[in-house]
Design a protein around this motif. Sequence first.
Motif, mmCIF file in Angstrom:
data_model
loop_
_atom_site.group_PDB
_atom_site.id
_atom_site.type_symbol
_atom_site.label_atom_id
_atom_site.label_comp_id
_atom_site.label_asym_id
_atom_site.label_seq_id
_atom_site.Cartn_x
_atom_site.Cartn_y
_atom_site.Cartn_z
ATOM 1 N N ASP A 116 -32.032 33.533 7.860
ATOM 2 C CA ASP A 116 -32.421 32.869 6.611
ATOM 3 C C ASP A 116 -31.252 32.235 5.866
ATOM 4 O OD1 ASP A 116 -35.364 33.905 6.310
ATOM 5 O OD2 ASP A 116 -34.169 35.672 6.794
ATOM 6 N N LEU A 117 -30.065 32.799 6.038
ATOM 7 C CA LEU A 117 -28.915 32.383 5.243
ATOM 8 C C LEU A 117 -27.693 32.165 6.112
ATOM 9 C CD1 LEU A 117 -29.394 35.091 2.485
ATOM 10 C CD2 LEU A 117 -29.550 32.647 2.029
ATOM 11 N N ASP A 118 -26.947 31.141 5.768
ATOM 12 C CA ASP A 118 -25.617 30.944 6.327
ATOM 13 C C ASP A 118 -24.632 31.054 5.168
ATOM 14 O OD1 ASP A 118 -23.556 30.436 8.062
ATOM 15 O OD2 ASP A 118 -24.123 28.366 8.487
ATOM 16 N N HIS A 119 -23.373 31.297 5.466
ATOM 17 C CA HIS A 119 -22.375 31.324 4.397
ATOM 18 C C HIS A 119 -21.029 30.873 4.937
ATOM 19 C CE1 HIS A 119 -21.098 35.245 6.106
ATOM 20 N NE2 HIS A 119 -19.930 34.962 5.535
ATOM 21 N N VAL A 120 -20.209 30.385 4.017
ATOM 22 C CA VAL A 120 -18.840 29.980 4.315
ATOM 23 C C VAL A 120 -17.941 30.553 3.226
ATOM 24 C CG1 VAL A 120 -17.229 28.035 4.384
ATOM 25 C CG2 VAL A 120 -19.429 27.853 5.546
ATOM 26 N N LEU A 121 -16.867 31.210 3.633
ATOM 27 C CA LEU A 121 -15.849 31.645 2.679
ATOM 28 C C LEU A 121 -14.882 30.487 2.468
ATOM 29 C CD1 LEU A 121 -14.963 35.241 3.975
ATOM 30 C CD2 LEU A 121 -16.492 34.624 2.092
ATOM 31 N N VAL A 122 -14.628 30.147 1.205
ATOM 32 C CA VAL A 122 -13.687 29.069 0.882
ATOM 33 C C VAL A 122 -12.366 29.710 0.489
ATOM 34 C CG1 VAL A 122 -13.259 27.016 -0.504
ATOM 35 C CG2 VAL A 122 -15.612 27.627 0.126
ATOM 36 N N PRO A 123 -11.402 29.731 1.396
ATOM 37 C CA PRO A 123 -10.150 30.477 1.172
ATOM 38 C C PRO A 123 -9.087 29.617 0.494
ATOM 39 C CG PRO A 123 -10.157 29.610 3.382
ATOM 40 C CD PRO A 123 -11.441 29.120 2.737
ATOM 41 N N GLY A 124 -7.921 30.255 0.300
ATOM 42 C CA GLY A 124 -6.751 29.513 -0.158
ATOM 43 C C GLY A 124 -6.688 29.270 -1.638
ATOM 44 N N ASN A 125 -7.515 29.971 -2.436
ATOM 45 C CA ASN A 125 -7.526 29.769 -3.882
ATOM 46 C C ASN A 125 -6.969 30.993 -4.587
ATOM 47 O OD1 ASN A 125 -8.707 29.525 -6.733
ATOM 48 N ND2 ASN A 125 -9.290 27.578 -5.813
ATOM 49 N N LEU A 126 -6.066 30.787 -5.538
ATOM 50 C CA LEU A 126 -5.430 31.900 -6.244
ATOM 51 C C LEU A 126 -6.378 32.606 -7.202
ATOM 52 C CD1 LEU A 126 -1.950 30.303 -7.079
ATOM 53 C CD2 LEU A 126 -2.474 31.973 -5.291
ATOM 54 N N ARG A 180 -9.162 23.466 -8.727
ATOM 55 C CA ARG A 180 -8.488 22.490 -7.861
ATOM 56 C C ARG A 180 -7.000 22.802 -7.755
ATOM 57 N NH1 ARG A 180 -11.261 16.583 -9.109
ATOM 58 N NH2 ARG A 180 -13.349 17.355 -9.621
ATOM 59 N N MET A 181 -6.394 23.099 -8.902
ATOM 60 C CA MET A 181 -4.955 23.375 -8.917
ATOM 61 C C MET A 181 -4.625 24.696 -8.245
ATOM 62 S SD MET A 181 -4.085 22.084 -12.795
ATOM 63 C CE MET A 181 -2.357 22.537 -12.660
ATOM 64 N N ALA A 182 -5.594 25.621 -8.206
ATOM 65 C CA ALA A 182 -5.345 26.956 -7.649
ATOM 66 C C ALA A 182 -5.442 26.994 -6.134
ATOM 67 C CB ALA A 182 -6.317 27.967 -8.261
ATOM 68 N N PHE A 183 -5.845 25.890 -5.505
ATOM 69 C CA PHE A 183 -5.893 25.863 -4.048
ATOM 70 C C PHE A 183 -4.477 25.687 -3.506
ATOM 71 C CE2 PHE A 183 -10.502 24.841 -4.298
ATOM 72 C CZ PHE A 183 -10.946 25.795 -3.399
ATOM 73 N N VAL A 184 -3.904 26.765 -3.019
ATOM 74 C CA VAL A 184 -2.545 26.719 -2.472
ATOM 75 C C VAL A 184 -2.566 26.463 -0.955
ATOM 76 C CG1 VAL A 184 -1.551 28.161 -4.275
ATOM 77 C CG2 VAL A 184 -2.539 29.244 -2.245
ATOM 78 N N ASN A 185 -3.730 26.580 -0.367
ATOM 79 C CA ASN A 185 -3.873 26.279 1.063
ATOM 80 C C ASN A 185 -5.014 25.272 1.199
ATOM 81 O OD1 ASN A 185 -4.194 26.156 3.829
ATOM 82 N ND2 ASN A 185 -4.044 28.362 4.145
ATOM 83 N N ARG A 186 -4.709 24.026 0.939
ATOM 84 C CA ARG A 186 -5.748 23.000 0.961
ATOM 85 C C ARG A 186 -6.291 22.721 2.360
ATOM 86 N NH1 ARG A 186 -5.772 18.547 -3.760
ATOM 87 N NH2 ARG A 186 -5.478 19.981 -5.518
ATOM 88 N N PRO A 187 -5.480 22.764 3.394
ATOM 89 C CA PRO A 187 -6.066 22.558 4.729
ATOM 90 C C PRO A 187 -7.164 23.575 5.053
ATOM 91 C CG PRO A 187 -3.705 22.267 4.832
ATOM 92 C CD PRO A 187 -4.004 22.803 3.462
ATOM 93 N N ALA A 188 -6.943 24.852 4.707
ATOM 94 C CA ALA A 188 -7.959 25.876 4.970
ATOM 95 C C ALA A 188 -9.202 25.635 4.125
ATOM 96 C CB ALA A 188 -7.391 27.265 4.700
ATOM 97 N N ALA A 189 -8.991 25.271 2.863
ATOM 98 C CA ALA A 189 -10.123 24.983 1.984
ATOM 99 C C ALA A 189 -10.885 23.763 2.473
ATOM 100 C CB ALA A 189 -9.632 24.771 0.553
ATOM 101 N N ARG A 190 -10.165 22.749 2.926
ATOM 102 C CA ARG A 190 -10.801 21.520 3.413
ATOM 103 C C ARG A 190 -11.666 21.800 4.639
ATOM 104 N NH1 ARG A 190 -6.407 18.860 3.937
ATOM 105 N NH2 ARG A 190 -6.400 18.161 1.764
ATOM 106 N N GLU A 191 -11.181 22.650 5.529
ATOM 107 C CA GLU A 191 -11.953 22.993 6.710
ATOM 108 C C GLU A 191 -13.232 23.731 6.325
ATOM 109 O OE1 GLU A 191 -13.623 25.272 9.863
ATOM 110 O OE2 GLU A 191 -12.537 26.175 8.181
ATOM 111 N N ALA A 192 -13.119 24.665 5.383
ATOM 112 C CA ALA A 192 -14.286 25.436 4.943
ATOM 113 C C ALA A 192 -15.308 24.540 4.244
ATOM 114 C CB ALA A 192 -13.852 26.565 4.017
ATOM 115 N N VAL A 193 -14.837 23.685 3.349
ATOM 116 C CA VAL A 193 -15.741 22.782 2.643
ATOM 117 C C VAL A 193 -16.398 21.813 3.626
ATOM 118 C CG1 VAL A 193 -15.833 20.893 0.960
ATOM 119 C CG2 VAL A 193 -14.607 22.997 0.409
ATOM 120 N N GLY A 194 -15.681 21.424 4.656
ATOM 121 C CA GLY A 194 -16.279 20.574 5.679
ATOM 122 C C GLY A 194 -17.490 21.216 6.319
ATOM 123 N N ARG A 195 -17.435 22.519 6.524
ATOM 124 C CA ARG A 195 -18.591 23.226 7.091
ATOM 125 C C ARG A 195 -19.746 23.279 6.096
ATOM 126 N NH1 ARG A 195 -16.929 28.749 8.501
ATOM 127 N NH2 ARG A 195 -14.895 28.413 7.527
#
Length: 229
Positions: A116-126, A180-195
């Motif tokens: 019923d549900l999918d989820h994505v963890l959005v990492p890299g945020n302080l 937005r400013m707290a994302f210290v790992n934007r590549p990881a966040a970008r990959e997660a948001v892409g999903r």
Amino acid sequence: MLEDFGDGIWVANGPTTSVAGFHYPTRMAVIRLSGGGLFVWSPIALSPDLRRQVDALGEARYLMPPNSLHHLFLGDWQRAYPNAEVYAPPGLRAKRKDIRFDGDLGETPIPAWADDLDHVLVPGNLITTEAVFFHRASRTTLFTDLIQHFDAGWFDGWRAVVAKLDLMVAPEPSVPRKFRMAFVNRPAAREAVGRVLAWPTKKVLMAHGEPVAGDGQAFLVRAFAWLIK
């Protein structure tokens, strides 16, 4: 208090909470799982009326705080529903020693609700690692704090100025500037948001802001254009 959001999902609004002097409305969702029972997302203050309405829908089997910030009422729900399983998003287990956690929410889908549900963890945020959920039947994507929206008159005084600078009162729901400013790992966040953007989203539900009722996938592309460009 519980309002039908369509296709097995209900929404309830709770009282406001205060964080650093800023008042935030609260919202939760209840999802009926195809295998039976209810999935409670971001539990709000539990009143007798709300409990009766939840019980009328079915058995609350899973309590899900979607990030390490949305946990204020979790203890009350666990006491009311001691048999419900609780999963800890990153950072919450250490924060709430008083809560019995039955598991940790990682990248692997939880079998009990994976149909019923999918989820994505959005990492890299302080500030927090948010778990973004997708309800397949209603094609609803659920955000907690990563997307917010307030009416222009919600805040006053200096808080109104801060809210404007933070994009909390932007023309449409937006990712606050502090996140937005707290994302210290934007590549990881970008990959997660892409999903997240790959989901066939129709509607977007958020804890702090009115839902987006249609064309949700296009809205999310706009909301995260600053990250994915």
